[in-house]
Design a protein around this motif. Structure first.
Motif, PDB file in Angstrom:
ATOM      1  N   PHE A 265      -3.556   7.431   5.878  1.00 21.81           N
ATOM      2  CA  PHE A 265      -2.653   6.400   6.159  1.00 21.81           C
ATOM      3  C   PHE A 265      -1.145   7.238   5.681  1.00 21.81           C
ATOM      4  N   THR A 266       0.031   6.867   6.526  1.00 22.24           N
ATOM      5  CA  THR A 266       1.349   7.248   6.262  1.00 22.24           C
ATOM      6  C   THR A 266       2.019   5.757   5.471  1.00 22.24           C
ATOM      7  N   LEU A 267       2.911   6.355   3.632  1.00 26.08           N
ATOM      8  CA  LEU A 267       3.450   5.525   3.366  1.00 26.08           C
ATOM      9  C   LEU A 267       4.567   4.812   4.472  1.00 26.08           C
ATOM     10  N   THR A 268       4.391   3.515   4.196  1.00 23.14           N
ATOM     11  CA  THR A 268       5.538   2.369   4.410  1.00 23.14           C
ATOM     12  C   THR A 268       6.920   2.667   4.182  1.00 23.14           C
ATOM     13  N   VAL A 269       7.677   1.822   4.224  1.00 19.84           N
ATOM     14  CA  VAL A 269       9.608   2.020   4.053  1.00 19.84           C
ATOM     15  C   VAL A 269       9.249   1.805   2.726  1.00 19.84           C
ATOM     16  N   ALA A 270       9.317   1.042   2.412  1.00 15.00           N
ATOM     17  CA  ALA A 270       9.546   0.826   1.425  1.00 15.00           C
ATOM     18  C   ALA A 270       8.721   1.100   0.338  1.00 15.00           C
ATOM     19  N   GLN A 271       7.259   1.898   0.182  1.00 16.59           N
ATOM     20  CA  GLN A 271       6.661   3.071  -0.535  1.00 16.59           C
ATOM     21  C   GLN A 271       7.020   4.093  -0.829  1.00 16.59           C
ATOM     22  N   ARG A 272       7.864   4.428   0.172  1.00 15.92           N
ATOM     23  CA  ARG A 272       8.748   6.274  -0.200  1.00 15.92           C
ATOM     24  C   ARG A 272      10.028   5.730  -0.282  1.00 15.92           C
ATOM     25  N   GLY A 294       5.186  -5.308  -6.969  1.00 13.92           N
ATOM     26  CA  GLY A 294       5.009  -5.755  -5.361  1.00 13.92           C
ATOM     27  C   GLY A 294       3.853  -6.412  -5.425  1.00 13.92           C
ATOM     28  N   ASP A 295       3.844  -7.360  -4.883  1.00 14.59           N
ATOM     29  CA  ASP A 295       2.826  -8.228  -3.560  1.00 14.59           C
ATOM     30  C   ASP A 295       1.399  -7.503  -4.042  1.00 14.59           C
ATOM     31  N   VAL A 296      -0.492  -8.736  -4.498  1.00 10.92           N
ATOM     32  CA  VAL A 296      -1.048  -7.485  -4.316  1.00 10.92           C
ATOM     33  C   VAL A 296      -0.991  -7.281  -2.846  1.00 10.92           C
ATOM     34  N   GLY A 297      -1.912  -5.899  -2.949  1.00  2.77           N
ATOM     35  CA  GLY A 297      -1.874  -5.145  -1.694  1.00  2.77           C
ATOM     36  C   GLY A 297      -0.973  -4.091  -1.337  1.00  2.77           C
ATOM     37  N   SER A 298       0.276  -4.986  -1.668  1.00  4.28           N
ATOM     38  CA  SER A 298       1.573  -3.701  -1.097  1.00  4.28           C
ATOM     39  C   SER A 298       1.140  -2.197  -1.203  1.00  4.28           C
ATOM     40  N   GLY A 299       0.225  -1.611  -1.913  1.00  2.60           N
ATOM     41  CA  GLY A 299      -0.203  -0.111  -1.781  1.00  2.60           C
ATOM     42  C   GLY A 299       0.660   0.244  -2.723  1.00  2.60           C
ATOM     43  N   LYS A 300       0.538  -0.410  -4.542  1.00  2.00           N
ATOM     44  CA  LYS A 300       0.760  -0.015  -5.866  1.00  2.00           C
ATOM     45  C   LYS A 300       0.629   1.481  -6.306  1.00  2.00           C
ATOM     46  N   THR A 301      -0.519   1.187  -5.788  1.00  2.00           N
ATOM     47  CA  THR A 301      -1.332   2.420  -6.399  1.00  2.00           C
ATOM     48  C   THR A 301      -1.158   4.056  -5.455  1.00  2.00           C
ATOM     49  N   VAL A 302      -0.846   3.574  -4.501  1.00  2.00           N
ATOM     50  CA  VAL A 302      -0.384   5.697  -4.348  1.00  2.00           C
ATOM     51  C   VAL A 302       0.526   5.363  -4.317  1.00  2.00           C
ATOM     52  N   ASP A 395      -0.741  -0.333 -15.608  1.00  2.00           N
ATOM     53  CA  ASP A 395      -1.032  -1.287 -14.468  1.00  2.00           C
ATOM     54  C   ASP A 395      -1.102  -2.163 -14.040  1.00  2.00           C
ATOM     55  N   GLU A 396      -0.363  -3.337 -13.713  1.00  2.00           N
ATOM     56  CA  GLU A 396      -1.128  -4.980 -13.584  1.00  2.00           C
ATOM     57  C   GLU A 396      -0.788  -5.636 -14.765  1.00  2.00           C
ATOM     58  N   GLN A 397      -0.149  -5.334 -15.715  1.00  2.00           N
ATOM     59  CA  GLN A 397       0.307  -5.173 -17.036  1.00  2.00           C
ATOM     60  C   GLN A 397       1.667  -6.210 -17.441  1.00  2.00           C
ATOM     61  N   LEU A 449       4.486  -5.253   3.305  1.00  2.00           N
ATOM     62  CA  LEU A 449       3.039  -5.025   3.253  1.00  2.00           C
ATOM     63  C   LEU A 449       2.391  -4.011   4.084  1.00  2.00           C
ATOM     64  N   PRO A 450       1.122  -2.751   3.931  1.00  2.00           N
ATOM     65  CA  PRO A 450       1.251  -1.921   4.861  1.00  2.00           C
ATOM     66  C   PRO A 450       0.583  -2.866   6.687  1.00  2.00           C
ATOM     67  N   PRO A 451       1.604  -1.986   7.380  1.00  2.00           N
ATOM     68  CA  PRO A 451       0.747  -2.885   8.909  1.00  2.00           C
ATOM     69  C   PRO A 451      -0.153  -2.566   8.720  1.00  2.00           C
ATOM     70  N   VAL A 554      -8.953  -4.509  -7.221  1.00  2.00           N
ATOM     71  CA  VAL A 554     -10.626  -4.880  -6.304  1.00  2.00           C
ATOM     72  C   VAL A 554     -10.123  -4.686  -5.035  1.00  2.00           C
ATOM     73  N   ASP A 555     -10.788  -3.661  -4.240  1.00  2.00           N
ATOM     74  CA  ASP A 555      -9.651  -3.922  -2.619  1.00  2.00           C
ATOM     75  C   ASP A 555     -11.206  -3.096  -1.644  1.00  2.00           C
ATOM     76  N   VAL A 556     -11.530  -4.331  -0.874  1.00  2.00           N
ATOM     77  CA  VAL A 556     -12.283  -3.843  -0.542  1.00  2.00           C
ATOM     78  C   VAL A 556     -12.138  -4.054   1.007  1.00  2.00           C
ATOM     79  N   GLY A 583      -7.525 -10.571   3.085  1.00  2.00           N
ATOM     80  CA  GLY A 583      -6.332  -9.853   3.960  1.00  2.00           C
ATOM     81  C   GLY A 583      -6.559  -8.467   3.994  1.00  2.00           C
ATOM     82  N   ARG A 584      -7.448  -7.869   4.157  1.00  2.00           N
ATOM     83  CA  ARG A 584      -6.596  -5.900   3.487  1.00  2.00           C
ATOM     84  C   ARG A 584      -6.813  -5.259   4.695  1.00  2.00           C
ATOM     85  N   GLY A 585      -7.860  -6.280   5.244  1.00  2.00           N
ATOM     86  CA  GLY A 585      -8.261  -5.401   6.654  1.00  2.00           C
ATOM     87  C   GLY A 585      -7.329  -5.937   7.985  1.00  2.00           C
TER      88      GLY A 585
HETATM   89  P1  ADP Z   1      -2.000  -3.116  -4.637  1.00  2.00           P
HETATM   90  O1  ADP Z   1      -0.237  -2.932  -4.692  1.00  2.00           O
HETATM   91  O2  ADP Z   1      -2.427  -4.223  -4.891  1.00  2.00           O
HETATM   92  O3  ADP Z   1      -2.264  -2.153  -6.195  1.00  2.00           O
HETATM   93  P2  ADP Z   1      -3.312  -0.771  -3.309  1.00  2.00           P
HETATM   94  O4  ADP Z   1      -2.906   0.075  -3.499  1.00  2.00           O
HETATM   95  O5  ADP Z   1      -5.038  -1.396  -4.127  1.00  2.00           O
HETATM   96  O6  ADP Z   1      -2.808  -2.435  -3.886  1.00  2.00           O
HETATM   97  O7  ADP Z   1      -3.375  -0.617  -1.999  1.00  2.00           O
HETATM   98  C1  ADP Z   1      -4.019  -1.504  -1.630  1.00  2.00           C
HETATM   99  C2  ADP Z   1      -4.665  -1.084   0.211  1.00  2.00           C
HETATM  100  O8  ADP Z   1      -3.815  -0.788   1.131  1.00  2.00           O
HETATM  101  C3  ADP Z   1      -5.281   0.010   0.035  1.00  2.00           C
HETATM  102  O9  ADP Z   1      -6.776  -0.127   0.555  1.00  2.00           O
HETATM  103  C4  ADP Z   1      -5.216   0.506   0.657  1.00  2.00           C
HETATM  104  O10 ADP Z   1      -5.135   2.215   0.316  1.00  2.00           O
HETATM  105  C5  ADP Z   1      -4.316   0.199   1.194  1.00  2.00           C
HETATM  106  N1  ADP Z   1      -2.674   0.761   1.704  1.00  2.00           N
HETATM  107  C6  ADP Z   1      -1.855   1.564   0.835  1.00  2.00           C
HETATM  108  N2  ADP Z   1      -0.775   1.779   2.029  1.00  2.00           N
HETATM  109  C7  ADP Z   1      -0.910   1.566   2.468  1.00  2.00           C
HETATM  110  C8  ADP Z   1      -0.527   1.994   3.939  1.00  2.00           C
HETATM  111  N3  ADP Z   1       0.737   2.514   3.154  1.00  2.00           N
HETATM  112  N4  ADP Z   1      -0.227   1.905   4.960  1.00  2.00           N
HETATM  113  C9  ADP Z   1      -1.800   1.268   5.567  1.00  2.00           C
HETATM  114  N5  ADP Z   1      -2.328   1.257   3.777  1.00  2.00           N
HETATM  115  C10 ADP Z   1      -2.584   1.300   2.758  1.00  2.00           C
END
Ligand code: ADP
Ligand code: MG
Length: 690
Positions: A265-272, A294-302, A395-397, A449-451, A554-556, A583-585
């Motif tokens: 995927f590409t990073l969101t504006v906020a992530q960048r 960042g809220d749950v699922g906002s993509g902090k890991t990347v 993380d998450e602490q 949040l990611p799109p 956890v991410d499924v 709500g991640r898909g």
């Molecule tokens: P959290 O912020 O809760 O730690 P994660 O880093 O686990 O969130 O990311 C949640 C999910 O979103 C993962 O499956 C991740 O691969 C996906 N994701 C992260 N950034 C993007 C993005 N820019 N576009 C689409 N999916 C993304």
């Protein structure tokens, strides 16, 4: 100085009571002065019986009409008294013969007590009383009577006597006023002495409602200075960081590009934006100390991974720490997937990695084969040597205090050189708390949040409708979706919790024979847990029964139904975290909060908040309102940040003033900073010297 005068120098305090007082947090005369009353009693005037109402606390002067002992369920002494405007019943359950004999008809008494509605008339149960004459009676109090919070073996009267003496000492030895005129006058803050005097002994007619709500200017004055002290101490930590050195990390733009290209995927504006903020910090010769919210699922890991790439490309080691094994393992899997493509080996370490595996890993780190290590707090055990640690990611602490943050940073310390630190939290912190807890950190917010995410629909259902919920799970899985079923039993032991999850899994497997039901809980072996999670992720399991181990991270994406049992027992933040697993898909996800009736008012409100909003910041704000800061931050358990007088919720409005005042002091009166911190935080400021 009163802050150095032991409380034992006051009259009536022997070694025994000094010990009890110390355990209660009162060691010096200053501590006595900062121990404020909880409420006040008005004993300044005599009230006519005719005007008493239930709930009043009042002084009355009466004469005894009749005293008799009643033998009901409990033996009690009843004394009827009157004052010409009305009458009142006094009720004693414990009394001596002499006491009883004292209540002769016609005896004059002055009483103080709480008025209650009795079976036949208004009553006072066990009032304080003294005999008085027709004339020449002792005057009533000329100040309101303070009622202090008491503790183990510390009596109200003791505290009153101590504060009496402490106030007298305040006449001779003033407490220095550290807030200069230009800070106080415009904000209407009282001076310290006047505030203390007023709060311990308010005059008759004082605004009791304001005093009891804690909003009186005197209380605000003290709360303000206390919040200022906390804020300044954190700013001092931050200030000191600018004097420390860190390796500037600026290499590897091409590696970063390769990293981005292989992401699905590409990073969101906020992530960048947040990545840019981090990379800017990392290039500095001083340690970064940055919080990413960042809220749950906002993509902090990347985002964390991008920071790691920068450090690795600059030939530095990176440590990624997560609070639970499950989460650490997940990060490990995720980083491995992303970093394999770049030819970077990722190491994994938890307390359960032992023996040969552990030795090999430590060797690989020594030799430089492994530069990126992911794990639990085991990462920071003695024998794990980082020789070129450049970046620590946590993380998450959100429950880490400043001490722990500094301890981790110092793990990689080489003289004045420390690693950069990145802290990620999914529990958004309302601004008020952030200023109190994280003023030592810079902060970035991933506010997007990611799109393609659709908000989770949330319903609350009573446990009695369990059969319907089971049907719902069946239906969802038939449609090719997956579901979580979370079992909670929070007060019970972990083993009971696992047992409950096992039982539920067995019941569900029986009720839903066509579905593949899996189970994860905290007592499974790591490999087992990991395998089952992976199987769920690959779609080999339809329904995953779990304990709250799946709470964080956890991410499924294909899982779109979350069922939470006993939801009424969990806090808002925890429920929001759990719900964040779905709500991640792109498909519509839903969350069922099952509860046992009857719901308490608080539980009802919590569930309502979750139904109304999916926004983590809004939920955090409501959580703060419902539970108060101590619970939200977990400080009640950890002693992370304890205020004596300030209440972050009540005193939120002071926050901007506190921040301004801190800036002013640092610039115009820096010599006052240390004394203010010392006054309020005392020994707790150890860390500020780090
Ligand atoms: P959290 O912020 O809760 O730690 P994660 O880093 O686990 O969130 O990311 C949640 C999910 O979103 C993962 O499956 C991740 O691969 C996906 N994701 C992260 N950034 C993007 C993005 N820019 N576009 C689409 N999916 C993304
Ligand atoms: Mg995460």
């Amino acid at each position: 100085m009163l802050d150095e005068t032991p409380v034992a120098t006051l009259r009536g305090v022997g070694p025994k009571s000094a010990e009890k007082l110390a355990a209660f947090g009162i060691e010096t005369v200053q501590d006595v002065l900062f121990h404020l009353p909880r409420r006040y009693e008005d004993r300044t005037r005599v009230v006519a019986l005719g005007s008493l109402r239930p709930g009043d606390h009042a002084v009355v002067e009466v004469s005894v009409d009749l005293a008799e002992v009643k033998f009901g369920r409990r033996r009690s002494l009843l004394v009827r008294v009157s004052d010409g405007t009305g009458s009142l019943m006094l009720r004693f359950f414990h009394f001596s013969k002499a006491q009883q004999a004292g209540f002769e008809r016609g005896v004059q008494l002055r009483l103080y007590g709480e008025v209650r509605r009795g079976p036949a008339s208004l009553e006072m149960v066990h009032p304080e009383y003294q005999r008085i004459g027709e004339q020449d009676n002792p005057p009533t109090e000329d100040r309101l009577t303070p009622v202090y919070p008491t503790g183990e073996g510390i009596h109200q009267l003791t505290l009153r006597k101590l504060s009496e003496q402490a106030l007298a000492l305040l006449d001779e030895t003033n407490l220095p006023e550290w807030l200069p005129e230009p800070l106080r006058t415009p904000t209407g803050l009282a001076d310290l002495q006047a505030a203390l005097r007023y709060l311990h002994r308010p005059p008759p007619g004082a605004d009791l409602a304001a005093l009891e709500a804690g909003t009186h200017p005197g209380q605000q004055r003290l709360a303000f200075e206390e919040m200022l002290a906390h804020h300044l101490s954190l700013r001092a930590v931050r200030q000191r960081a600018t004097r420390l050195q860190a390796p500037p990390l600026e290499e590897g733009d091409d590696l970063l590009q390769r990293f981005y290209r292989q992401l699905p995927f590409t990073l969101t504006v906020a992530q960048r934006r947040v990545v840019d903020e981090i990379l800017h910090d990392l290039a500095q010769p001083h340690p970064m100390m940055r919080l990413v919210q960042g809220d749950v699922g906002s993509g902090k890991t990347v985002v964390a991974a991008a920071a790691a790439v920068r450090a690795l490309a600059s030939h530095r080691q990176v440590a990624v720490m997560a609070p639970t094994e499950l989460l650490a393992e997940q990060h490990f899997a995720c980083f491995q997937r992303w970093f394999d493509a770049l030819g970077i080996r990722v190491g994994w370490l938890s307390g359960r990695v032992k023996g040969k595996a552990r030795r090999e890993l430590l060797e690989a780190m020594q030799s430089g084969d492994v530069q990126l290590l992911i794990g639990t707090h085991a990462l920071f055990q003695e024998d794990v040597a980082f020789d070129r640690l450049g970046l620590v990611i946590i993380d998450e602490q959100h429950r880490f205090g400043v001490h722990q943050r500094l301890a981790l940073r110092d793990k990689g310390r080489e003289r004045r050189r420390v690693p950069h630190q990145l802290i990620m939290t999914a529990t958004p912190i309302p601004r008020t708390l952030a200023m109190a807890l994280y003023a030592d950190l810079d902060s970035s917010v991933i506010d997007e949040l990611p799109p393609g995410r659709t908000p989770v629909q949330t319903v609350a259902l009573a446990e009695s409708r369990r059969a319907e919920v089971v049907q719902r799970a069946r239906q969802a899985c038939r449609e090719g979706r997956q579901a979580y079923w979370v079992c909670t039993l929070i007060e019970e032991s972990e083993s009971l919790q696992c047992q409950a999850a096992e039982d539920t899994a067995a019941q569900l497997a029986e009720a839903l024979p066509e579905l593949k039901v899996g189970l994860v809980h905290g007592r499974l072996k790591d490999t087992e847990k990991m395998q089952r999670m992976e199987a769920f992720k690959r779609g080999e399991l339809d329904l995953l029964v779990a304990t709250t181990v799946i709470e964080v991270g956890v991410d499924v994406p294909n899982a779109s139904l979350m069922i939470i049992e006993n939801a009424e027992r969990l806090g808002l933040a925890q429920l929001h975290q759990l719900r964040g697993r779905v709500g991640r898909g792109s498909q519509q996800s839903s969350c069922v909060l099952m509860y046992r009736s009857p719901l308490s008012q608080m539980a009802r409100e919590r569930l309502a908040v979750l139904r109304e909003t999916n926004d983590g910041f809004e939920i955090a704000r409501r959580d703060l309102e419902l539970r108060g800061p101590g619970e939200v931050l977990g400080t009640r358990q950890t002693g992370l940040m304890q205020f004596r007088i300030a209440d972050l919720l009540r005193d939120q409005a002071l926050v901007p003033q506190v921040e301004q005042a801190a800036g002013w002091l640092l610039q115009h009166a820096p010599d006052r900073v240390a004394p203010i911190i010392r006054r309020w935080l005392g020994h707790a400021t150890r860390y500020a010297q780090a």
